[in-house]
Scaffold this active site. Structure first.
Site: not given
Length: 391
Positions: A235, A325, A357
Site C-alpha cells: 500500500s 481491492d 487489500h
C-alpha cells in the site's frame, strides 16, 4: 473531473531565488540555535541534543536535491488533477478506502480491527521465537529504525526488506513482521523498516527518509557480503519504494551496491496521489503536505525510471493487487506495470483471486500463499510445505 489547464514544464536548473531562500532558512535556523546555546548558564545546562538539527538539515538538503532531480525526470506536459465536484469526491472517498471493498466482514471497521490484531499477534510470536536484532538506527528520528529477523543466519544470507502500509500515517515496524517466518525458516534474513508518520513529517520528507533507509539497506548488504536483496512494500509502503527508486537514489548508492537489488514487490500500492490529495479519509487538513508543486513528483506513475535501464539490468518488478481491492487500486496496479515496462524494465502483474487489500499481505505468514511462493522462488529457495506455519 475538473483539471487545471496549465502544464508542468521541466527545468533542469533550480532558480537562484529558491537556492538563496533555502540557504537563508538553514542559516537562520542554525544561527538561532547558536544564540540559544550562548545564553545557557555555564556549568548548569544539560548536554544539548542536536540530533534534530542533523535531521532538519538532512531533510532540507535531500528535499532540495530531489526536487531539482525529479522536476527534470517528470513526464513533460502532464496535467495536474484539480479539485473535484462533490459527486466525484464522494466516489474518490470510497475508492481510496480499501476496507470498504473486503467481503470477509460486514463492516470496514471489522476488517481493519482484524488486520491490526492479526499483524500484532503474528509479529509478536515471530519476535519471541526468532533471533532478532531490534531498533537499529538508520536515521536520527524516533521511528527511523529497522528490525532484523534471523540474525543468527549466515552473515551473507540473502535479505528480504519489508515496508509496511497505513497511508503514511498508521502502523509501525513492530506489528509488521508477519512475513518473517516462512523466509527465515528457509535461510532468508528479514529486515522490517520503520519510518516517521504523517503529519509529524510531510510525505515529501518521508520519501527522503526512505531513501536514507534504502541506502542503509544496501550498505548493510555490501558490508555483510549479501549477494541478493529483495524489497517489498504494501500500500503506502509500495508507494515509498517506487518513489525511492529515483535517479538521485541510484546515484547515491552507486552501481555495485544498487546491483544487489534483484527483485521489487509492489503490493496493492498507491502510485498516484493526485486524487487522494482531496479526500478527507486519507488527507484530512492536508496532513500529507501535498500541493501543486509536489503532487506529480510524489506520484510514481508520473516519474521517469529510465535511469534503471542501461549498462546493467535493473531489478525485476512484480506488481501485485487483490481481486477485492477497489477499482482505483487495480487500475493503478495495471498502470504501474505498463509504466515500468515503458522503460524496458522487467515487470509482471499479478491479480490474486479471493483476497482483499489486507489479507494479500496477512497471508505472507503462510508458505503456500502465492506471493510467498513467488518471493521464495525469487531467492531460488525450495518450497517445503511441511514446515509448520503461524496461523
Amino acid at each position: 473531473m475538473a483539471k487545471h489547464t496549465g502544464t508542468i514544464t521541466c527545468h533542469r536548473r533550480v532558480p537562484p531565488l529558491i537556492r538563496y531562500r533555502a540557504f537563508v532558512v538553514c542559516t537562520l535556523f542554525v544561527s538561532g540555535l547558536a544564540l540559544v546555546a550562548d545564553r545557557l548558564p555555564v556549568g548548569e545546562a544539560e548536554p544539548l541534543d542536536l540530533s534534530f538539527v542533523k535531521q532538519f538539515l538532512r531533510n532540507r538538503i535531500a528535499s532540495s536535491k530531489s526536487k531539482a532531480a525529479c522536476v527534470a525526470d517528470m513526464k513533460s506536459g502532464t496535467e495536474i488533477v484539480g479539485p473535484p465536484t462533490a459527486e466525484t469526491l464522494a466516489i474518490w472517498e470510497k475508492q481510496y478506502s480499501p476496507s470498504a471493498w473486503s467481503i470477509r466482514y460486514e463492516t470496514p471497521a471489522e476488517v481493519i480491527n482484524y488486520h491490526v490484531q492479526f499483524a500484532k499477534e503474528v509479529s509478536d510470536a515471530n519476535r519471541a521465537a526468532m533471533t532478532t536484532k531490534l531498533d537499529i538506527d538508520y536515521g536520527s528520528g524516533e521511528r527511523e529504525k529497522v528490525d532484523i529477523y534471523g540474525d543468527d543466519l549466515p552473515e551473507d544470507a540473502p535479505l528480504f526488506v519489508y515496508i509496511h502500509g497505513g497511508y503514511w500515517q498508521m502502523l509501525e515496524k513492530e506489528t509488521s513482521a508477519y512475513p518473517a517466518k516462512p523466509l527465515v525458516d528457509r535461510g532468508i534474513r528479514v529486515m522490517i523498516v520503520g519510518y516517521e508518520l504523517c503529519p509529524s513529517v510531510t510525505l515529501d520528507e518521508l520519501v527522503n527518509q526512505i531513501r536514507v533507509a534504502g541506502e542503509y539497506v544496501l550498505n548493510y548488504a555490501t558490508e555483510h557480503g549479501v549477494r541478493q536483496v529483495a524489497l517489498a512494500g504494501h500500500s503506502a509502503g509500495a508507494h515509498l519504494i517506487a518513489s525511492m527508486l529515483d535517479k538521485q537514489f541510484k546515484s547515491a548508492v552507486g552501481g555495485e551496491e544498487f546491483a544487489l537489488l534483484k527483485d521489487v514487490y509492489l503490493i496493492s500500492g498507491v502510485y498516484d496521489v493526485q486524487e487522494l490529495r482531496y479526500t478527507v479519509s486519507v488527507n484530512q487538513d492536508n496532513l500529507l503536505g501535498l500541493n501543486d508543486n509536489n503532487v506529480l513528483r510524489l506520484s510514481p506513475l508520473s516519474m521517469s525510471f529510465s535511469h534503471l535501464t542501461g549498462d546493467g539490468a535493473g531489478p525485476r518488478f512484480h506488481v501485485y493487487v487483490a481481486e477485492h481491492d477497489s477499482e482505483v487500486f487495480r487500475t493503478m496496479a495495471t498502470g504501474m506495470k505498463n509504466h515500468l515496462e515503458s522503460f524496458a524494465l522487467t515487470c509482471d502483474l499479478n491479480v490474486l483471486p479471493g483476497l482483499d487489500h489486507f489479507d494479500i499481505v496477512e497471508n505472507l505468514s503462510q508458505t503456500d500463499h502465492p506471493l510467498t511462493i513467488a518471493i521464495l522462488k525469487g531467492f531460488d529457495k525450495t518450497i517445503d510445505t511441511t514446515v509448520e506455519e503461524v496461523i
